[in-house]
Design an enzyme around this catalytic site. Structure first.
Site, PDB file in Angstrom:
ATOM      1  N   PRO A   9       0.996  -1.374  -0.528  1.00  0.00           N
ATOM      2  CA  PRO A   9      -0.001  -0.083  -0.259  1.00  0.00           C
ATOM      3  C   PRO A   9       0.524   1.006  -0.108  1.00  0.00           C
ATOM      4  O   PRO A   9       1.954   0.938   0.439  1.00  0.00           O
ATOM      5  CB  PRO A   9      -0.906   0.440   1.164  1.00  0.00           C
ATOM      6  CG  PRO A   9      -0.442  -1.276   2.089  1.00  0.00           C
ATOM      7  CD  PRO A   9       0.356  -2.373   1.102  1.00  0.00           C
ATOM      8  N   ASN A  10       0.093   2.238  -0.619  1.00  0.00           N
ATOM      9  CA  ASN A  10       0.885   3.733  -1.029  1.00  0.00           C
ATOM     10  C   ASN A  10       2.430   3.274  -1.693  1.00  0.00           C
ATOM     11  O   ASN A  10       2.268   4.815  -1.771  1.00  0.00           O
ATOM     12  CB  ASN A  10       0.720   4.450   0.273  1.00  0.00           C
ATOM     13  CG  ASN A  10      -0.812   4.613   1.405  1.00  0.00           C
ATOM     14  OD1 ASN A  10      -1.224   5.233   0.422  1.00  0.00           O
ATOM     15  ND2 ASN A  10      -0.268   3.725   2.281  1.00  0.00           N
ATOM     16  N   ARG A  17       4.755  11.229  -2.377  1.00  0.00           N
ATOM     17  CA  ARG A  17       4.809  11.204  -0.729  1.00  0.00           C
ATOM     18  C   ARG A  17       5.929  11.128   0.120  1.00  0.00           C
ATOM     19  O   ARG A  17       6.407  10.052  -0.219  1.00  0.00           O
ATOM     20  CB  ARG A  17       3.962   9.738  -0.733  1.00  0.00           C
ATOM     21  CG  ARG A  17       4.300   9.344   0.336  1.00  0.00           C
ATOM     22  CD  ARG A  17       3.632   7.588   0.645  1.00  0.00           C
ATOM     23  NE  ARG A  17       3.513   7.180   2.510  1.00  0.00           N
ATOM     24  CZ  ARG A  17       3.471   6.239   2.608  1.00  0.00           C
ATOM     25  NH1 ARG A  17       4.249   4.405   1.792  1.00  0.00           N
ATOM     26  NH2 ARG A  17       3.442   5.299   4.100  1.00  0.00           N
ATOM     27  N   TYR A  22      10.544   9.355   1.434  1.00  0.00           N
ATOM     28  CA  TYR A  22      10.969   7.687  -0.086  1.00  0.00           C
ATOM     29  C   TYR A  22      11.560   8.532  -0.947  1.00  0.00           C
ATOM     30  O   TYR A  22      11.401   8.063  -2.312  1.00  0.00           O
ATOM     31  CB  TYR A  22       9.433   7.559  -0.160  1.00  0.00           C
ATOM     32  CG  TYR A  22       8.779   7.056   1.236  1.00  0.00           C
ATOM     33  CD1 TYR A  22       9.431   5.926   1.471  1.00  0.00           C
ATOM     34  CD2 TYR A  22       7.939   8.185   2.211  1.00  0.00           C
ATOM     35  CE1 TYR A  22       8.485   5.310   2.780  1.00  0.00           C
ATOM     36  CE2 TYR A  22       7.638   7.565   2.795  1.00  0.00           C
ATOM     37  CZ  TYR A  22       7.507   5.784   3.026  1.00  0.00           C
ATOM     38  OH  TYR A  22       7.292   5.057   4.218  1.00  0.00           O
ATOM     39  N   ASN A  71       8.293  -5.351  -0.633  1.00  0.00           N
ATOM     40  CA  ASN A  71       8.182  -4.417  -0.184  1.00  0.00           C
ATOM     41  C   ASN A  71       6.182  -3.729   0.082  1.00  0.00           C
ATOM     42  O   ASN A  71       6.101  -3.911  -0.549  1.00  0.00           O
ATOM     43  CB  ASN A  71       8.360  -2.599  -0.576  1.00  0.00           C
ATOM     44  CG  ASN A  71       8.404  -2.044   0.426  1.00  0.00           C
ATOM     45  OD1 ASN A  71       7.608  -1.770   1.726  1.00  0.00           O
ATOM     46  ND2 ASN A  71       8.769  -0.662   0.735  1.00  0.00           N
ATOM     47  N   ALA A  74       3.209  -0.857   4.991  1.00  0.00           N
ATOM     48  CA  ALA A  74       2.769  -0.887   6.532  1.00  0.00           C
ATOM     49  C   ALA A  74       1.958  -2.389   6.737  1.00  0.00           C
ATOM     50  O   ALA A  74       1.702  -2.565   8.050  1.00  0.00           O
ATOM     51  CB  ALA A  74       1.193   0.028   7.083  1.00  0.00           C
ATOM     52  N   HIS A  77       3.621  -4.659   9.195  1.00  0.00           N
ATOM     53  CA  HIS A  77       3.670  -4.715  11.009  1.00  0.00           C
ATOM     54  C   HIS A  77       2.212  -5.039  11.281  1.00  0.00           C
ATOM     55  O   HIS A  77       2.365  -5.070  12.308  1.00  0.00           O
ATOM     56  CB  HIS A  77       3.771  -3.379  11.299  1.00  0.00           C
ATOM     57  CG  HIS A  77       5.017  -2.898  10.057  1.00  0.00           C
ATOM     58  ND1 HIS A  77       6.158  -3.038  10.756  1.00  0.00           N
ATOM     59  CD2 HIS A  77       4.805  -1.456   9.545  1.00  0.00           C
ATOM     60  CE1 HIS A  77       6.944  -2.287   9.528  1.00  0.00           C
ATOM     61  NE2 HIS A  77       6.121  -1.075   9.314  1.00  0.00           N
ATOM     62  N   ASP A  84       2.009 -15.637   6.394  1.00  0.00           N
ATOM     63  CA  ASP A  84       1.818 -17.293   6.536  1.00  0.00           C
ATOM     64  C   ASP A  84       1.930 -17.329   4.722  1.00  0.00           C
ATOM     65  O   ASP A  84       1.955 -18.260   4.341  1.00  0.00           O
ATOM     66  CB  ASP A  84      -0.025 -16.707   6.095  1.00  0.00           C
ATOM     67  CG  ASP A  84      -0.006 -17.196   7.993  1.00  0.00           C
ATOM     68  OD1 ASP A  84       1.174 -17.378   8.690  1.00  0.00           O
ATOM     69  OD2 ASP A  84      -0.927 -17.770   8.418  1.00  0.00           O
ATOM     70  N   GLU A  95      12.917  -9.072   2.155  1.00  0.00           N
ATOM     71  CA  GLU A  95      11.878  -7.839   2.319  1.00  0.00           C
ATOM     72  C   GLU A  95      12.519  -6.659   2.212  1.00  0.00           C
ATOM     73  O   GLU A  95      13.992  -7.158   2.413  1.00  0.00           O
ATOM     74  CB  GLU A  95      11.374  -8.473   3.840  1.00  0.00           C
ATOM     75  CG  GLU A  95      10.492  -7.258   5.071  1.00  0.00           C
ATOM     76  CD  GLU A  95      10.352  -7.277   6.381  1.00  0.00           C
ATOM     77  OE1 GLU A  95       9.987  -7.027   6.989  1.00  0.00           O
ATOM     78  OE2 GLU A  95      11.147  -8.855   6.199  1.00  0.00           O
ATOM     79  N   HIS A  97      12.196  -2.603   2.402  1.00  0.00           N
ATOM     80  CA  HIS A  97      11.989  -1.096   2.872  1.00  0.00           C
ATOM     81  C   HIS A  97      12.963  -0.305   2.243  1.00  0.00           C
ATOM     82  O   HIS A  97      14.207   0.218   2.492  1.00  0.00           O
ATOM     83  CB  HIS A  97      11.980  -1.171   4.485  1.00  0.00           C
ATOM     84  CG  HIS A  97      10.766  -1.756   4.867  1.00  0.00           C
ATOM     85  ND1 HIS A  97       9.557  -2.640   4.008  1.00  0.00           N
ATOM     86  CD2 HIS A  97      11.003  -3.274   5.587  1.00  0.00           C
ATOM     87  CE1 HIS A  97       9.165  -3.337   5.175  1.00  0.00           C
ATOM     88  NE2 HIS A  97       9.920  -4.011   5.854  1.00  0.00           N
ATOM     89  N   ILE A  98      12.269   0.725   2.061  1.00  0.00           N
ATOM     90  CA  ILE A  98      12.996   2.228   1.191  1.00  0.00           C
ATOM     91  C   ILE A  98      13.668   2.837   3.064  1.00  0.00           C
ATOM     92  O   ILE A  98      14.900   3.059   2.363  1.00  0.00           O
ATOM     93  CB  ILE A  98      12.322   3.066   0.781  1.00  0.00           C
ATOM     94  CG1 ILE A  98      11.653   2.122  -0.549  1.00  0.00           C
ATOM     95  CG2 ILE A  98      12.952   4.384   0.484  1.00  0.00           C
ATOM     96  CD1 ILE A  98      10.268   3.120  -1.222  1.00  0.00           C
ATOM     97  N   SER A  99      13.255   2.988   3.644  1.00  0.00           N
ATOM     98  CA  SER A  99      13.752   3.747   4.879  1.00  0.00           C
ATOM     99  C   SER A  99      14.050   2.727   5.818  1.00  0.00           C
ATOM    100  O   SER A  99      13.944   1.554   5.395  1.00  0.00           O
ATOM    101  CB  SER A  99      12.315   4.921   5.421  1.00  0.00           C
ATOM    102  OG  SER A  99      11.627   3.557   5.752  1.00  0.00           O
ATOM    103  N   ARG A 104      12.459   4.827  13.514  1.00  0.00           N
ATOM    104  CA  ARG A 104      10.619   5.305  13.121  1.00  0.00           C
ATOM    105  C   ARG A 104       9.522   5.395  13.669  1.00  0.00           C
ATOM    106  O   ARG A 104      10.263   4.278  15.449  1.00  0.00           O
ATOM    107  CB  ARG A 104      10.128   4.645  11.849  1.00  0.00           C
ATOM    108  CG  ARG A 104      10.838   5.635  10.371  1.00  0.00           C
ATOM    109  CD  ARG A 104      10.869   4.875   8.931  1.00  0.00           C
ATOM    110  NE  ARG A 104       9.197   5.854   8.217  1.00  0.00           N
ATOM    111  CZ  ARG A 104       7.982   5.580   8.161  1.00  0.00           C
ATOM    112  NH1 ARG A 104       8.493   4.875   7.221  1.00  0.00           N
ATOM    113  NH2 ARG A 104       6.847   6.237   7.753  1.00  0.00           N
ATOM    114  N   ARG A 108       6.644   0.243  13.461  1.00  0.00           N
ATOM    115  CA  ARG A 108       7.138  -0.416  12.598  1.00  0.00           C
ATOM    116  C   ARG A 108       8.551  -1.318  12.348  1.00  0.00           C
ATOM    117  O   ARG A 108       9.108  -1.546  11.530  1.00  0.00           O
ATOM    118  CB  ARG A 108       7.601   0.782  11.690  1.00  0.00           C
ATOM    119  CG  ARG A 108       6.128   1.659  10.966  1.00  0.00           C
ATOM    120  CD  ARG A 108       7.163   2.856  10.016  1.00  0.00           C
ATOM    121  NE  ARG A 108       5.712   3.613   9.956  1.00  0.00           N
ATOM    122  CZ  ARG A 108       5.089   3.835   8.938  1.00  0.00           C
ATOM    123  NH1 ARG A 108       4.809   2.991   8.443  1.00  0.00           N
ATOM    124  NH2 ARG A 108       4.179   4.692   8.862  1.00  0.00           N
TER     125      ARG A 108
END
Length: 137
Positions: A9-10, A17, A22, A71, A74, A77, A84, A95, A97-99, A104, A108
């Site tokens: 998402p997002n 954003r 990001y 990625n 949200a 978390h 699963d 996995e 993540h950009i940040s 944070r 997170r």
């Protein structure tokens, strides 16, 4: 070699954003750079804001692709279902993540994906995807 990049998402809002977190590049622009850099690989990209669509995509490719770069944003978390799904398939998942999620908000810091992923890369901006792809080579 077939690798799926799967964004949650997002992440369709990259470039617009929170550019201080990001960056200002869209993912589509960055994906074109990845395709150019990794010409010998078959890279596929899928993004959804819907948890069930992400799970469905993991199940669709999870027995036939060589890798998934995920990625989950949200959902990392919150989604036991995505964790699963990863556990149920044979395709390894990295996995990303950009940040740096550990710098944070505290919520997170928890990932339902990390325990079932082959590895985790975070905090290197969009280059996190590049590093994840390289891990499959």
């Amino acid at each position: 070699m077939k690798i799926l990049i799967l964004n949650g998402p997002n992440l369709n809002l990259l470039g617009k954003r929170e550019p201080e977190i990001y960056g200002s590049d869209t993912f589509e622009d960055y994906f074109a750079k990845l395709q150019f850099k990794f010409k010998d690989l078959e890279l596929e990209y899928f993004q959804s804001n819907i948890e069930g669509e992400l799970i469905g995509k993991i199940q669709d490719v999870g027995f036939s692709y060589d890798g998934i770069v995920l990625n989950a944003a949200a959902y990392t978390h919150t989604s036991i279902g995505i964790g699963d799904a990863i556990k149920a398939v044979t395709t390894p998942v990295i996995e990303v993540h950009i940040s740096n999620t550990h710098k944070r908000e505290e919520f997170r810091h928890v990932s339902y994906i990390s325990p079932v992923a082959k590895g985790v890369i975070l905090g290197f901006g969009l280059q996190s995807y590049d590093l994840a792809i390289q891990s499959f080579l």
